[in-house]
Design an enzyme around this catalytic site. Sequence first.
Site, PDB file in Angstrom:
ATOM      1  N   ASP A  21      27.728   9.888 -98.193  1.00  0.00           N
ATOM      2  CA  ASP A  21      29.155   9.954 -98.547  1.00  0.00           C
ATOM      3  C   ASP A  21      29.544   8.802 -99.477  1.00  0.00           C
ATOM      4  O   ASP A  21      28.960   7.719 -99.411  1.00  0.00           O
ATOM      5  CB  ASP A  21      29.990   9.911 -97.260  1.00  0.00           C
ATOM      6  CG  ASP A  21      31.419  10.398 -97.483  1.00  0.00           C
ATOM      7  OD1 ASP A  21      31.672  11.063 -98.515  1.00  0.00           O
ATOM      8  OD2 ASP A  21      32.276  10.116 -96.624  1.00  0.00           O
ATOM      9  N   ASN A  23      30.251   9.279-103.054  1.00  0.00           N
ATOM     10  CA  ASN A  23      29.989   9.481-104.489  1.00  0.00           C
ATOM     11  C   ASN A  23      31.272   9.464-105.316  1.00  0.00           C
ATOM     12  O   ASN A  23      31.331   8.853-106.386  1.00  0.00           O
ATOM     13  CB  ASN A  23      29.325  10.845-104.725  1.00  0.00           C
ATOM     14  CG  ASN A  23      27.933  10.921-104.158  1.00  0.00           C
ATOM     15  OD1 ASN A  23      27.362   9.911-103.772  1.00  0.00           O
ATOM     16  ND2 ASN A  23      27.391  12.127-104.102  1.00  0.00           N
ATOM     17  N   HIS A  38      28.419  11.955-108.358  1.00  0.00           N
ATOM     18  CA  HIS A  38      27.432  12.881-107.791  1.00  0.00           C
ATOM     19  C   HIS A  38      26.090  12.739-108.501  1.00  0.00           C
ATOM     20  O   HIS A  38      25.028  12.795-107.879  1.00  0.00           O
ATOM     21  CB  HIS A  38      27.943  14.324-107.870  1.00  0.00           C
ATOM     22  CG  HIS A  38      29.145  14.576-106.993  1.00  0.00           C
ATOM     23  ND1 HIS A  38      29.187  14.207-105.669  1.00  0.00           N
ATOM     24  CD2 HIS A  38      30.352  15.151-107.254  1.00  0.00           C
ATOM     25  CE1 HIS A  38      30.361  14.545-105.147  1.00  0.00           C
ATOM     26  NE2 HIS A  38      31.087  15.112-106.096  1.00  0.00           N
ATOM     27  N   LEU A 132       6.084  13.624 -95.457  1.00  0.00           N
ATOM     28  CA  LEU A 132       7.488  13.755 -95.049  1.00  0.00           C
ATOM     29  C   LEU A 132       7.998  15.205 -95.107  1.00  0.00           C
ATOM     30  O   LEU A 132       7.689  15.928 -96.057  1.00  0.00           O
ATOM     31  CB  LEU A 132       8.328  12.888 -96.005  1.00  0.00           C
ATOM     32  CG  LEU A 132       9.838  12.945 -95.862  1.00  0.00           C
ATOM     33  CD1 LEU A 132      10.281  12.188 -94.620  1.00  0.00           C
ATOM     34  CD2 LEU A 132      10.505  12.332 -97.099  1.00  0.00           C
TER      35      LEU A 132
END
Length: 252
Positions: A21, A23, A38, A132
């Site tokens: 959160d 951006n 963004h 991952l």
Amino acid sequence: MSTDDPSPVNPNPRHIAIIMDGNGRWAQKRFMPRAVGHQAGVKTVRKIVESCANNNIEVLTLFAFSSENWRRPESEVSLLMALFMATLQREIDKLHRNNIRLRFIGDRSAFPEKLQTKMAEGEAQTEHNTALTLVIAANYGGHWDMCQAFQHIAAKITAGELTEQDITEELINQHLSTANLPEPDLFIRTGGEERVSNFMLWQLAYAEMYFTPTLWPDFDQNSLAEAITSFKGRQRRFGHTGEQVLSQSVTP
Ligand code: IPE
Ligand code: IPE
Ligand code: MG
């Protein structure tokens, strides 16, 4: 990045889940359009994915677009869709080369067809990778996740494949979009807000929460290392007393 601590209580988290959160505010602080924030946020995604892979984290879940984010102005929603598509086009081969498995959670039926195809291709291409697991939550909501799980379970009951006694926590786990993934151990939210915003409501039951005012585009390897160090120093009790935890190996 160093996540070494002289006396850690916990090993590294297996699963880190992040609400990326801040951006928009990052861009606005610079008198630039939110779109620039963004774009800068995508660069942070790259760094954090790399960092998690280097630190042998098993699963990283990133909240990219919530089921509530459709409420934003149409121009911002379109920009986010375009950025999502462009990022997938650019990054999937690289993820694959790095042995990273890509998986999406969320209601993808609302996305443009081309994007849905790209998402499916990315998952198929990286399906057997063993480093991952990168989970992207897109058009995701915790309420949606539970609804879809309950719908699938109900359908199986109607079909006579299950009875209501079969509904256990484990069965619900298996029907959530995160089936077969370990639960998040560490939840991180950047950008200063201290709320869950309908993210992984069921799965976060025992996650350690870490909130930082750092805006997502400014979050880096060192910020992640700080969050992991905080996690490693916490005593996870899972309902036991602190003394029990110290005297025996306690798991959920
Ligand atoms: C998070 O940043 C990214 C998405 C929700 C897609 P925001 O866009 O929410 O940034 P702020 O909270 O307005 O600063
Ligand atoms: C949560 O951030 C969703 C994502 C980061 C994708 P928001 O910025 O949309 O959350 P609220 O609206 O402040 O709760
Ligand atoms: Mg926000």
